[in-house]
Design an enzyme around this catalytic site. Structure first.
Site, PDB file in Angstrom:
ATOM      1  N   ASP A   1       0.864  -1.189   0.000  1.00  0.00           N
ATOM      2  CA  ASP A   1       0.000   0.000   0.000  1.00  0.00           C
ATOM      3  C   ASP A   1       0.894   1.230   0.000  1.00  0.00           C
ATOM      4  O   ASP A   1       1.534   1.544   1.008  1.00  0.00           O
ATOM      5  CB  ASP A   1      -0.884  -0.042   1.259  1.00  0.00           C
ATOM      6  CG  ASP A   1      -1.986   1.011   1.241  1.00  0.00           C
ATOM      7  OD1 ASP A   1      -1.905   1.972   0.463  1.00  0.00           O
ATOM      8  OD2 ASP A   1      -2.935   0.856   2.052  1.00  0.00           O
TER       9      ASP A   1
ATOM     10  N   ASP B   1      -3.848   6.940  -3.432  1.00  0.00           N
ATOM     11  CA  ASP B   1      -3.750   5.912  -2.395  1.00  0.00           C
ATOM     12  C   ASP B   1      -4.292   4.626  -3.020  1.00  0.00           C
ATOM     13  O   ASP B   1      -5.489   4.528  -3.302  1.00  0.00           O
ATOM     14  CB  ASP B   1      -4.594   6.368  -1.196  1.00  0.00           C
ATOM     15  CG  ASP B   1      -4.583   5.385  -0.040  1.00  0.00           C
ATOM     16  OD1 ASP B   1      -3.856   4.377  -0.099  1.00  0.00           O
ATOM     17  OD2 ASP B   1      -5.322   5.653   0.952  1.00  0.00           O
TER      18      ASP B   1
ATOM     19  N   HIS C   1     -11.901   6.040   2.645  1.00  0.00           N
ATOM     20  CA  HIS C   1     -11.951   7.406   3.184  1.00  0.00           C
ATOM     21  C   HIS C   1     -11.870   8.408   2.067  1.00  0.00           C
ATOM     22  O   HIS C   1     -11.364   8.098   0.983  1.00  0.00           O
ATOM     23  CB  HIS C   1     -10.758   7.610   4.137  1.00  0.00           C
ATOM     24  CG  HIS C   1      -9.439   7.150   3.563  1.00  0.00           C
ATOM     25  ND1 HIS C   1      -8.555   8.000   2.966  1.00  0.00           N
ATOM     26  CD2 HIS C   1      -8.895   5.909   3.443  1.00  0.00           C
ATOM     27  CE1 HIS C   1      -7.511   7.309   2.529  1.00  0.00           C
ATOM     28  NE2 HIS C   1      -7.686   6.026   2.797  1.00  0.00           N
TER      29      HIS C   1
ATOM     30  N   HIS D   1      -6.720  11.617   5.080  1.00  0.00           N
ATOM     31  CA  HIS D   1      -8.056  11.325   5.604  1.00  0.00           C
ATOM     32  C   HIS D   1      -8.854  12.606   5.692  1.00  0.00           C
ATOM     33  O   HIS D   1      -8.609  13.434   6.568  1.00  0.00           O
ATOM     34  CB  HIS D   1      -7.935  10.650   6.975  1.00  0.00           C
ATOM     35  CG  HIS D   1      -9.256  10.285   7.558  1.00  0.00           C
ATOM     36  ND1 HIS D   1      -9.498  10.277   8.913  1.00  0.00           N
ATOM     37  CD2 HIS D   1     -10.404   9.912   6.971  1.00  0.00           C
ATOM     38  CE1 HIS D   1     -10.760   9.921   9.124  1.00  0.00           C
ATOM     39  NE2 HIS D   1     -11.321   9.688   7.959  1.00  0.00           N
TER      40      HIS D   1
ATOM     41  N   GLU E   1     -11.231   1.104  -0.409  1.00  0.00           N
ATOM     42  CA  GLU E   1     -10.401  -0.044  -0.045  1.00  0.00           C
ATOM     43  C   GLU E   1     -11.220  -1.026   0.775  1.00  0.00           C
ATOM     44  O   GLU E   1     -12.084  -0.621   1.553  1.00  0.00           O
ATOM     45  CB  GLU E   1      -9.168   0.399   0.743  1.00  0.00           C
ATOM     46  CG  GLU E   1      -9.452   1.128   2.032  1.00  0.00           C
ATOM     47  CD  GLU E   1      -8.200   1.827   2.587  1.00  0.00           C
ATOM     48  OE1 GLU E   1      -7.237   1.130   2.920  1.00  0.00           O
ATOM     49  OE2 GLU E   1      -8.221   3.071   2.683  1.00  0.00           O
TER      50      GLU E   1
ATOM     51  N   GLU F   1      -7.176  -1.624  -3.164  1.00  0.00           N
ATOM     52  CA  GLU F   1      -7.576  -0.225  -2.975  1.00  0.00           C
ATOM     53  C   GLU F   1      -7.367   0.590  -4.247  1.00  0.00           C
ATOM     54  O   GLU F   1      -6.355   0.440  -4.926  1.00  0.00           O
ATOM     55  CB  GLU F   1      -6.730   0.394  -1.838  1.00  0.00           C
ATOM     56  CG  GLU F   1      -7.011   1.872  -1.580  1.00  0.00           C
ATOM     57  CD  GLU F   1      -6.302   2.390  -0.330  1.00  0.00           C
ATOM     58  OE1 GLU F   1      -5.244   1.843   0.038  1.00  0.00           O
ATOM     59  OE2 GLU F   1      -6.824   3.356   0.257  1.00  0.00           O
TER      60      GLU F   1
END
Ligand code: HZT
Ligand code: MN
Ligand code: MN
Length: 420
Positions: A192, A203, A272, A280, A305, A401
């Site tokens: 990740d 992300d 998120h 976030h 994710e 993700e």
């Protein structure tokens, strides 16, 4: 791979023409177009260039490929579609630079993973793997020379520490200095990592498992993340996305050593939204039906994710911390009292701003014996720590993700590649 992930073309003329495919934009590589004599040399096998260099050298026009375009599932209103396509046309003029930065980060993410994927082999230490990913990201983003100024973090570079979380560890492990962990052939490892361009963070993560006995686990989670991507949309309730993901995840099981395990979602992990320089943004996308009626909104940037597990489906923060970030409200707090903490805070502000960082990055900046000062910043609430997130011992967890953009007329899976 499911056929629903075929890159789609969008017919919006105002945006500059760019390569439409994801993951295989190598045909635009300036270096691969150089004419070379086609003499066959017997002993000199042409060494395959890995092409890790500043991304601007590969895209000299600075027009980065769009991600995968998907229609909103719930959108059956043609009138609305026409209106929003007009809106997108107008917005695309104003927001082109922003979206191009997001796409640039995504292109770098795809190229980094394309570069490192074949190199990740059992027997490698996690430190070696993390450095491969991070050095490749630094090269593509020119992170070293993109230091902005005293107040701001880098213009482009690493978005957050490279998560290399193995088996019962679902997330937020990256090696600290001296860590001797080795990736083994029977391991299930979540890779990740993040790329940021002008604070726009990509992300995206996948799971590596050499042993085919984990195939169903990986398939369950890949399919669950695809479900989350498909369900996401403007005005969609977060709990409804969680419910859809949960249903897919729980439809799978995996047999390991003669025992059948139901695959469960890790119910206290979520996707998120993402804000500028903030991993976030305040909204969480559940992977179970959790009753949260908050809706996704136009223009938002989300990390979708999902995590599946053979364990309890509930992760607990434990173990040595590696990931940290400045708290969103740190400016409103009292400044640190210790002088070592003051110094460390300055280093963090200058190099990372509100982007997450890890201890190795502090080591790399020449910081030494900073742990007491760092723990003090955590205690004061100035810095947030993100400990490893663990399911029960002996369990196996997997993750996929993607980062998506909610445009008015369609959504864009910006991190989509030919790999996942
Ligand atoms: C925190 C620290 C990092 C965000 C999700 C995540 C990796 O679990 C609200 C929902 C990087 C990311 C994050 F260094 N986290 N995505 N990729 N981890 S989270 C979160 O803390 S906060 C989920
Ligand atoms: Mn991630
Ligand atoms: Mn995430």
């Amino acid at each position: 791979m499911p056929n629903s992930v075929e890159p789609l073309k969008v017919d919006v003329p105002k945006e500059p023409e760019v390569a439409e495919t994801t993951g295989n934009a190598t045909e635009t590589d300036a270096t691969t177009t150089t004419a070379e004599p086609s003499k066959k040399k017997k002993n000199k096998k042409k060494k395959k260039k890995n092409n890790v260099k500043a991304i601007e050298l590969i895209f000299p026009e600075e027009k980065y490929p769009q991600g995968q375009w998907l229609d909103y599932e719930q959108d059956f209103n043609l009138k609305r579609k026409t209106d929003t396509e007009k809106k997108y046309l107008k917005l695309s003029e104003d927001n082109y630079q922003h979206w191009n930065d997001v796409r640039k980060g995504a292109e770098i993410h795809r190229r980094v993973r394309q570069n490192v994927r074949p190199k990740i082999q059992p027997g490698m230490s996690l430190t070696e793997i993390a450095e491969l990913i991070e050095n490749s990201t630094r090269k593509f983003t020119k992170a070293e020379i993109n230091l902005n100024n005293m107040e701001n973090p880098k213009l482009a570079g690493i978005g957050f520490p490279t998560g290399l979380s193995i088996n019962d560890c679902a997330a937020h492990f990256t090696p600290n200095k001296g860590d001797k962990t080795v990736f083994k052939k029977g391991d299930v490892m979540k890779v990740d990592f993040g790329v940021q361009v002008n604070g726009n963070i990509i992300d995206s993560a996948w799971t590596v498992a050499m042993d085919p006995r984990y195939d169903n686990l990986l398939k369950a989670v890949r399919e669950s993340t695809e479900t989350g991507v498909r369900e996401a949309g403007i005005d969609v309730r977060l709990t409804d996305i969680g419910e859809a993901i949960q249903e897919v995840m729980e439809s799978y099981e995996v047999e390991l050593d003669g025992k059948v395990y139901p695959i469960k979602p890790c119910r206290n992990l979520c996707g998120h939204n993402i804000g500028p320089y903030r991993i976030h943004g305040g909204k969480s996308v559940p992977i179970v039906k959790n009753g949260d009626e908050t809706k996704m909104e136009e223009g938002e940037h989300f990390a979708i994710e999902t995590f599946g597990t053979t364990g309890s489906g509930y992760v607990i923060p434990s173990g040595e911390v590696s990931h940290y970030a400045l708290s969103s409200d740190y400016a409103s707090l009292a400044p640190p009292s210790l002088s070592r903490s003051k110094h460390l805070l300055t280093t963090i502000q200058r190099n990372f701003g509100t982007l997450p960082f890890c201890r190795r990055y502090l080591d790399g900046l020449g910081e030494d014996k900073y742990l007491f000062a760092l723990n003090n910043l955590v205690k004061e609430g100035i810095v947030q720590d993100y400990p490893p997130l663990m399911d029960i011992e002996g369990s196996y967890t997997a993750q996929f993700e993607h980062t998506i953009l909610l445009h008015p007329h369609k959504k864009e899976v910006v991190s989509r590649g030919d790999d996942y």
